[in-house]
Every structure is written in structure tokens, then in C-alpha cells.
Scaffold this motif. Structure first.
Motif, PDB file in Angstrom:
ATOM      1  N   GLN A 500      46.075  34.693  78.496  1.00 24.99           N
ATOM      2  CA  GLN A 500      44.781  34.322  77.922  1.00 24.99           C
ATOM      3  C   GLN A 500      43.626  34.608  78.869  1.00 24.99           C
ATOM      4  O   GLN A 500      42.530  34.958  78.446  1.00 24.99           O
ATOM      5  N   ARG A 522      33.174  36.299  78.629  1.00 20.84           N
ATOM      6  CA  ARG A 522      34.062  36.026  77.511  1.00 20.84           C
ATOM      7  C   ARG A 522      33.302  35.406  76.335  1.00 20.84           C
ATOM      8  O   ARG A 522      33.543  35.730  75.179  1.00 20.84           O
ATOM      9  N   SER A 523      32.377  34.487  76.663  1.00 24.55           N
ATOM     10  CA  SER A 523      31.591  33.857  75.599  1.00 24.55           C
ATOM     11  C   SER A 523      30.637  34.854  74.937  1.00 24.55           C
ATOM     12  O   SER A 523      30.355  34.779  73.741  1.00 24.55           O
ATOM     13  N   LYS A 526      32.803  37.077  72.501  1.00 20.96           N
ATOM     14  CA  LYS A 526      33.784  36.278  71.760  1.00 20.96           C
ATOM     15  C   LYS A 526      34.028  36.821  70.357  1.00 20.96           C
ATOM     16  O   LYS A 526      35.169  36.909  69.885  1.00 20.96           O
ATOM     17  N   GLU A 527      32.964  37.199  69.684  1.00 19.18           N
ATOM     18  CA  GLU A 527      33.096  37.702  68.301  1.00 19.18           C
ATOM     19  C   GLU A 527      33.867  39.024  68.249  1.00 19.18           C
ATOM     20  O   GLU A 527      34.705  39.239  67.366  1.00 19.18           O
ATOM     21  N   LYS A 528      33.601  39.908  69.200  1.00 22.54           N
ATOM     22  CA  LYS A 528      34.285  41.207  69.236  1.00 22.54           C
ATOM     23  C   LYS A 528      35.778  41.031  69.514  1.00 22.54           C
ATOM     24  O   LYS A 528      36.627  41.715  68.915  1.00 22.54           O
ATOM     25  N   ILE A 529      36.105  40.099  70.406  1.00 23.95           N
ATOM     26  CA  ILE A 529      37.520  39.852  70.733  1.00 23.95           C
ATOM     27  C   ILE A 529      38.261  39.314  69.509  1.00 23.95           C
ATOM     28  O   ILE A 529      39.368  39.754  69.185  1.00 23.95           O
ATOM     29  N   SER A 530      37.662  38.374  68.827  1.00 26.23           N
ATOM     30  CA  SER A 530      38.307  37.788  67.642  1.00 26.23           C
ATOM     31  C   SER A 530      38.450  38.824  66.521  1.00 26.23           C
ATOM     32  O   SER A 530      39.482  38.879  65.839  1.00 26.23           O
ATOM     33  N   SER A 531      37.430  39.662  66.333  1.00 20.51           N
ATOM     34  CA  SER A 531      37.518  40.699  65.290  1.00 20.51           C
ATOM     35  C   SER A 531      38.598  41.721  65.617  1.00 20.51           C
ATOM     36  O   SER A 531      39.306  42.215  64.720  1.00 20.51           O
ATOM     37  N   HIS A 533      41.414  41.133  67.310  1.00 16.80           N
ATOM     38  CA  HIS A 533      42.709  40.510  67.014  1.00 16.80           C
ATOM     39  C   HIS A 533      42.960  40.451  65.508  1.00 16.80           C
ATOM     40  O   HIS A 533      44.103  40.639  65.051  1.00 16.80           O
ATOM     41  N   GLU A 534      41.914  40.220  64.734  1.00 18.90           N
ATOM     42  CA  GLU A 534      42.069  40.181  63.277  1.00 18.90           C
ATOM     43  C   GLU A 534      42.466  41.547  62.714  1.00 18.90           C
ATOM     44  O   GLU A 534      43.337  41.644  61.842  1.00 18.90           O
ATOM     45  N   GLU A 537      46.146  42.234  63.526  1.00 21.26           N
ATOM     46  CA  GLU A 537      47.046  41.490  62.640  1.00 21.26           C
ATOM     47  C   GLU A 537      47.056  42.098  61.229  1.00 21.26           C
ATOM     48  O   GLU A 537      48.103  42.152  60.575  1.00 21.26           O
TER      49      GLU A 537
END
Length: 755
Positions: A500, A522-523, A526-531, A533-534, A537
Motif C-alpha cells: 500500500q 498520494r492525496s 487519489k482520484e487517478k489511482i482509484s480510477s 484500479h477500477e 478490475e
């Protein structure tokens, strides 16, 4: 007399009820067979004895056209029976043996193995015809070939380079040829035999019939057909389905260091030892190394490559075709035209760089309706070529996931480690294996340099494909003894594990500057990292959905459909591109759009012999000669001239020469004295020469007035001169001898004075 059960009483009359005679239906004869083609009795007899019952689609279309006398260019996939397409009409045209006419049919093949196979077919199909055939191959004795041609064969099967060499040596006239076949014509041009073919075509009579067979149709072949054929008919059959439906394609992902171990797993644990298997390797060094490894492991095998002695190639091919050996290790020399009827498996040890080459490799099995399997070992540097192949075939590439099925998978690690340990012990015990392994590593480096690169589309798409998350191949899931699900799952989790935090966050203090900087970064993202991973998946879910079967319901057959529906309307054009048309509205939007790339570009690139883009990138203009290789080549093309006192350019030794199959460059117009020496040695009389004296004189008169033509005439005149000398010649010889004696005496006197 008591009646026995089951038997009638002989004294009693028995009445037999005769059924009412029904009107007999007219039996329609089966059309489309060999009997309906109008062939003679001996040809039909040979065809039936060979075991042919019904003609294949290419035979049904081609044979009537050739029998009409038309020039034909026929295309069909490998294993569709192309050899019989030109042999059956040839037998029908030649009919009977003609000892005086000379050769009436010529068949040109790219390799000696294919030529020998064609000769075998001629003997089997034409066993009742009484025709005489001869084979002329590079690497064989020319004296034997001279004697074979003196026997006036009806059919000549040859490779182009050696046949042209024999024509030049013997001054062979090809005026009697009526029927000419170019077998695997695209391969002939790929091997660089275009000059030989054009030279042979110039020597052929204009009244001949020409038949050209090829698996592909490159531009060079079309131009050759325009120049050498008379109003040809083009037959394109089974071109869209490049690989037969009976052939299964399996791809196994391996690491480069585990490639040999993966091959041993396939041969030992999966493939039946009674099945025949061909292994294709990149270079001849790989072939020798694999032969040595398989011998040490206990798998009986043999091998073929281009530099091997011709007699050894013939013996090794016979061992495999007769079934004495079940495994054959080859280079691409056996990828075209070789027909082994009982072949079950093909293994691509090195994945081919060209899609067309893959089609010809795997086309050795699943021929004439038989089933077969093609295994391909694919390493990470070959993934892009695998994508190129599926673009060429027009098929989707299914990678095996945890729950799904597909054609690309991996071997269980337990099986690989078992064979890998056995290989390590072999290399420890045998020193020659270690040295041969080093040779193969160096050869592979050279092979990679010359290997064509994959397309840019495939190199881009290969990064998006989840090859690293590839699951165990379905063919190994059936073996429950070797499947270690827990171990595989643990290894997959270790490979896919990502911490992590970064090294600054894990090892640093909470209030350190590095920790705070990484937290802020990281903050911010944050949005780019989550997108990201989405999307990852979602792609995995899509891959699993594609690999899963859509429905578990049974598929309806054609009989069920005919029973349920009286009328079935089918589309007129049954092509895949028409089934996946876009809607009309989108077509109207793109009405004025001109694409810069054609829709079938992947297929055309795969079929191309000489790609202009690849050839143009190799061409460069060196002005300064800054590289070491260029300077060395430049120095080699010059020599020192004593008179001019400087380095002068040397003419290329290959100018005016033609290359044979063995790699030797022979003059295109000059012939040596080998045929005359053979005639003297074999004591052949000149009766046949006297019969054709008028024709030879007329040919000599029309011979071009070149330097080599004059040279040949002088040689002939010298040979005709008598060995008896005249008085003038004797006196001249005596004067020359006296002068030499006087010179020697003067030299002796000078040497004495100096002493």
C-alpha cells in the motif's frame, strides 16, 4: 413325417406371398466424383488404388479446367490435395510412354523433400500408366542426372537451380515440353529463385500449358503469372479459412530458460508416445541441441535442416515417414509441402515471426480431413507476434483466467520443475550439452537480430493483455494428480502483491519530510489511482466474461432446423465481415471519410513476400563510413592495382551468375566441360547427336554473338582437332625447344662467371 421346428415339410407345397411391385425410383448417379471427369481407365485405376474416393473442393474445380488446356493459378490451404490436382491431368495428357519425344512434363519444387514426395506420388498414382520419371536435385551426382536425362524420361521433377545448371551444361532443348507445373510458387520466390524461374521460362516453348499452385498470392507471383502464363484462370478456394477446423491451436506461455523443460513436459506427460510429432526450431543449432537432449532423455527422434547432407536428409525423412521414429526436429525447411499422412502433432519450439509461416508449419497436420493439434511455446518477447497471428487469422485471443477457459495458458510449476531438475543433472554429466547450449544461445541472439519485428498495433496492445496473470492451461487441468491449486494460488498472490505504501512511507517516521511529501502526493493523485484500479478490475471482469461460455444449452443441429422449418432464408454473402456490419446511420456519417489504412491490412501484411516498408528501412546511404562493418565491407570491395599504384574497385563476383540450391554461384551463360567428360567416360556414342545435327546447327546459327559463345566455339574446335601433328608443327616445336636450351646454357655460363 413330423415337421421340425424352424424347417418346412418337404412334401407340402408352400405358398409365397409376393408383395405388390412398387415403381422403381430412378437412381441418380453421384456426380462430382473422379469417374465423372472423363478420365481414362488407367488413370482412374491408379486413383482408386491410391485410396482416393471423392475429390476435394480444389480438385473438383481445378482438374476439369486443366483438362480443357487452360493455364491455371490455383490457391488453397495446405493439406487440401493440391498435388493430385496437377498429377491427374498430367497423366491424362501424356497417356503413354514416348521414348523418342523426350521430356513432356516438368514439375518444379522449392525443396528436395517436396520434389521426392512428388516423385513418390507420381509412382503411386501413375503405376498403371507406364510413364518414366526422373528427379534432378541439388546436391546429387550430376553424372547420374546426365544419364537419367539420356534415358528420355516423360516427366522431370526438379529444383530450379540444379535444373537450370543441367540445362546449361547439356545445352538441353526443352521444345518437347507440353506441361509445366510450379509447385509452392510463393516459396520459390521467397527462396530467391526468381532469376532461375525466369531463365527457365524463357527456354520453354510458347505452346506449353502452365499450372501454378500456391498457398498465398503475393504481388511478385501475380506479375510472374502475367508474364509467363497465357490468359490464366485464378482459383481462390478456402482462402478465408486459413487453418482447418479440425486443427486445435494451443499456446503455452513459458520463460526462455524453461523452454526445453516445457517441451519435455509436452512430449512426456501429455502427447502419446505412439503419435507422430514435428518440432520446429529457429536455427540448425537449436535442432542439433534438441536432438542431443531428446536422445539423452530416451525419446527416439531424428532431425532435418538445410545444411545437412542430402543423403542424410533423405534417410532421416524416411525414418520419420515410415514410423520408425516418432519425433522429428526440423527448421523451416520442412514447413512447406511435406505430406506425412499420419502426423498428429506440431510443436513450435520457437514461435514464428511471420503469420504465413505459422500457417504453413501447423498445416503439416490435420490434412485431408484428419484431426491434429498444434502446440506453441510463447515467451514474453514473442507475445506481440502471437497477437499479429490472431489479427491475421481474424480470431479472438482467449487467455486462461482462474475460472475461465482459453487457448493461452501455462504449465503447472510442479511439472516444469521436475523436468528442469532432470535437465540440470544432464548438463552436469555431459560436457557436450553445455557447449552446445552456449552455441544455441549465441545463435538465438543472431536470430533475434534478423527476426522481423511485430506490428506497432500488436506492440501497443500486448501491454494491455494480462499475460502475467495467465492461469493453468485447460489441457493440464484434466490431470488431477499434478494440479496443485493451493500452491498455484499462493504463487499468484505473491506475484500480484503490491504494498500500500512506498519505501518512504513504510521505513520513514510519521513526522519526517519524506513521509509528509509522499502523503501529500498520494492525496493529490487519489482520484487517478482509484480510477486506474477500477479500470483494471473492469478489464479482468471483461476477460472472464469473454472466456466463459454464454449458455449451457445444447446447440441445435441442421437436421433439427430442417424438421422445424420448411423454409430457411440465408444471406447471399456468407462472409464474416457482412455479419458484423455497422448500422446505416454510422455509415452515413462516415460517408466522406477515407481511411489511411485498409481494413484487411493485417492479412495482406501476413501474405506479403517482400514488404516495401521493411525493405526501405534497411536501405541507407553511407557517406562517411563511420561504422566498423561498413569500413570493412568497403575495404573488401577494393584491391591494389600495380600499374595504377592505387586501390581500385572490384566488380561483384555475382554479376552474370545464378545461385543454385546448394548456395553455389554458377555462370548464367558459361558452361563447364563436365558433360563432355561424362560422355567420354560413359562411352556414349554420338548417334543421337547425328540425328539432331540439323537442329543443333540452326540453334548455333541463332546463338547470340557474345564473348562466352565465341569461347565455347573455340573449345569445340580444339576438341575436334586431331592428335597427329603436321611437319610444320613438328619443326616449330623443335625450334622452341632449341631456344629453351640456348637460354639455359647462357644462364649456366653467367652463374659460373659470378662464382
Amino acid at each position: 413325417m413330423a415337421s421340425l421346428p424352424g424347417f418346412a415339410n418337404p412334401n407340402e407345397a408352400v405358398e409365397i406371398d409376393t408383395p405388390e411391385e412398387k415403381p422403381k425410383k430412378k437412381t441418380s448417379k453421384k456426380s462430382g466424383g473422379f469417374q465423372s471427369m472423363g478420365l481414362s481407365f488407367n488413370v482412374i485405376k491408379g486413383v482408386t488404388k491410391r485410396g482416393y474416393q471423392q475429390p476435394t473442393p480444389i480438385q473438383r474445380k481445378t482438374i476439369p479446367l486443366v483438362l480443357e488446356g487452360r493455364d491455371v493459378v490455383a490457391m488453397a490451404r495446405t493439406g487440401s490435395g493440391k498435388t493430385a490436382c496437377f498429377l491427374i491431368p498430367m497423366f491424362e495428357k501424356l497417356k503413354m510412354r514416348s521414348a523418342k519425344a523426350g521430356a513432356r512434363a516438368l514439375i518444379l519444387s522449392p525443396t528436395r523433400e517436396l520434389a521426392l514426395q512428388t516423385l513418390k506420388f507420381i509412382k503411386e498414382l501413375g503405376r498403371f500408366m507406364g510413364l518414366k520419371s526422373a528427379v534432378i536435385l541439388g546436391g546429387d551426382s550430376m553424372d547420374d542426372q546426365f544419364s537419367a536425362i539420356h534415358g528420355n524420361p516423360d516427366i522431370i521433377v526438379a529444383t530450379p537451380g540444379r535444373f537450370l545448371h543441367v540445362c546449361i551444361e547439356m545445352e538441353l532443348k526443352l521444345t518437347s515440353l507440353e506441361y509445366v507445373v510450379f509447385d509452392e510458387a510463393d516459396r520459390l520466390f521467397e527462396m530467391g529463385l526468381g532469376e532461375q524461374l525466369s531463365e527457365i521460362v524463357n527456354r520453354l516453348p510458347d505452346s506449353r500449358q502452365t499450372v501454378l499452385f500456391s498457398a498465398t498470392l503475393p504481388k511478385v507471383l501475380v506479375e510472374f503469372a502475367k508474364a509467363g502464363l497465357n490468359d490464366p484462370v485464378l482459383l481462390r478456394l478456402d482462402v478465408e479459412s486459413k487453418i482447418p477446423e479440425e486443427l486445435q491451436l494451443w499456446y503455452v506461455t513459458v520463460r526462455p530458460e524453461e523452454r526445453v523443460a516445457a517441451l519435455l513436459v509436452l512430449l512426456k506427460d501429455y502427447i502419446d508416445s505412439q503419435q507422430q510429432t514435428i518440432i520446429f526450431a529457429a536455427t540448425r543449432h537449436h535442432v542439433e541441441y534438441l536432438h542431443m537432449v531428446l536422445d539423452r532423455v530416451g525419446i527416439s527422434n531424428t532431425y532435418i535442416y538445410s545444411n545437412l547432407d542430402p543423403s542424410a536428409r533423405k534417410i532421416n525423412a524416411a525414418k520419420f515417414s515410415t514410423g520408425k521414429v516418432k519425433v522429428l526436429v526440423v527448421t523451416d525447411v520442412a514447413a512447406r509441402g511435406i505430406d506425412i499422412p499420419q502426423l498428429d502433432n506440431v510443436i513450435n519450439y520457437n514461435f514464428p515471426a511471420k503469420s504465413k509461416l505459422f500457417v504453413h508449419r501447423v498445416g503439416r497436420c490435420a490434412r485431408a480431413g484428419r484431426s491434429g493439434t498444434a502446440f506453441s511455446l510463447v515467451s514474453p518477447d514473442e507475445h506481440a507476434h502471437l497477437l499479429d497471428l490472431h489479427l491475421f487469422l481474424g480470431r479472438p485471443l482467449a487467455i486462461v483466467t482462474k475460472n475461465g477457459e482459453g487457448s493461452v495458458g501455462k504449465i503447472p510449476q510442479g511439472l516444469l520443475e521436475e523436468q528442469h531438475e532432470a535437465l540440470l543433472t544432464l548438463h552436469e554429466n555431459y560436457v557436450d550439452l553445455v557447449s552446445m547450449k552456449k552455441v544455441t544461445e549465441n545463435a538465438y541472439k543472431q536470430y533475434i537480430r534478423s527476426r522481423p519485428a511485430a506490428s506497432s498495433d500488436s506492440n501497443r496492445r500486448v501491454k494491455e493483455m494480462p499475460f502475467d496473470k495467465c492461469g493453468t492451461h485447460p489441457i493440464f487441468k484434466e490431470r488431477d494428480d499434478y494440479v496443485e491449486e493451493e500452491r498455484e494460488n499462493l504463487l499468484d498472490q505473491m506475484k500480484s502483491y503490491r504494498p500500500q505504501g512506498t519505501i518512504f512511507e513504510i521505513c520513514g517516521k510519521n513526522k519526517s519530510q519524506e513521509y509528509l511529501a509522499m502523503k501529500q502526493k498520494r492525496s493529490f493523485h487519489k482520484e487517478k489511482i482509484s480510477s486506474f484500479h477500477e479500470t483494471q478490475e473492469r478489464k479482468e471482469a471483461e476477460m472472464e466474461a469473454l472466456n466463459k461460455s454464454e449458455s449451457n444449452l445444447a446447440i441445435s443441429t441442421n437436421d433439427d432446423i430442417d424438421d422445424a422449418f420448411e423454409k430457411v432464408i440465408l444471406p447471399k454473402k456468407r462472409k464474416l465481415e457482412h455479419l458484423y456490419k455497422k448500422n446505416k446511420k454510422q455509415k452515413l456519417r462516415d460517408d466522406n471519410f477515407i481511411p489511411y489504412l485498409p481494413a484487411d491490412r493485417h492479412t495482406e501484411e501476413g501474405l506479403a513476400v517482400n514488404n516495401f516498408q521493411n525493405e526501405a528501412t534497411k536501405v541507407q546511404l553511407d557517406l562517411t563510413l563511420d561504422s566498423e562493418d561498413a569500413m570493412r565491407k568497403n575495404a573488401q570491395t577494393k584491391k591494389w592495382d600495380r600499374k595504377k599504384k592505387k586501390m581500385v574497385a572490384v566488380q561483384d563476383q555475382r554479376t552474370g551468375k545464378i545461385r543454385t540450391e546448394s548456395g553455389v554461384w554458377i555462370p548464367a551463360t558459361y558452361k563447364s566441360n563436365r558433360y563432355a567428360q561424362w560422355k567420354e567416360k560413359s562411352k556414349i556414342t554420338n548417334e543421337s547427336d547425328d540425328e539432331n545435327e540439323n537442329t543443333t546447327q540452326s540453334r548455333l546459327q541463332t546463338q547470340p554473338n557474345t564473348h562466352w559463345a565465341k569461347h565455347n566455339k573455340k573449345l569445340k574446335l580444339k576438341q575436334r582437332k586431331s592428335e597427329l601433328k603436321t611437319t610444320d608443327q613438328i619443326l616449330k616445336a623443335r625450334k622452341i625447344a632449341d631456344k629453351k636450351k640456348n637460354k639455359q646454357k647462357k644462364k649456366g655460363k653467367k652463374s659460373r662467371r659470378n662464382k
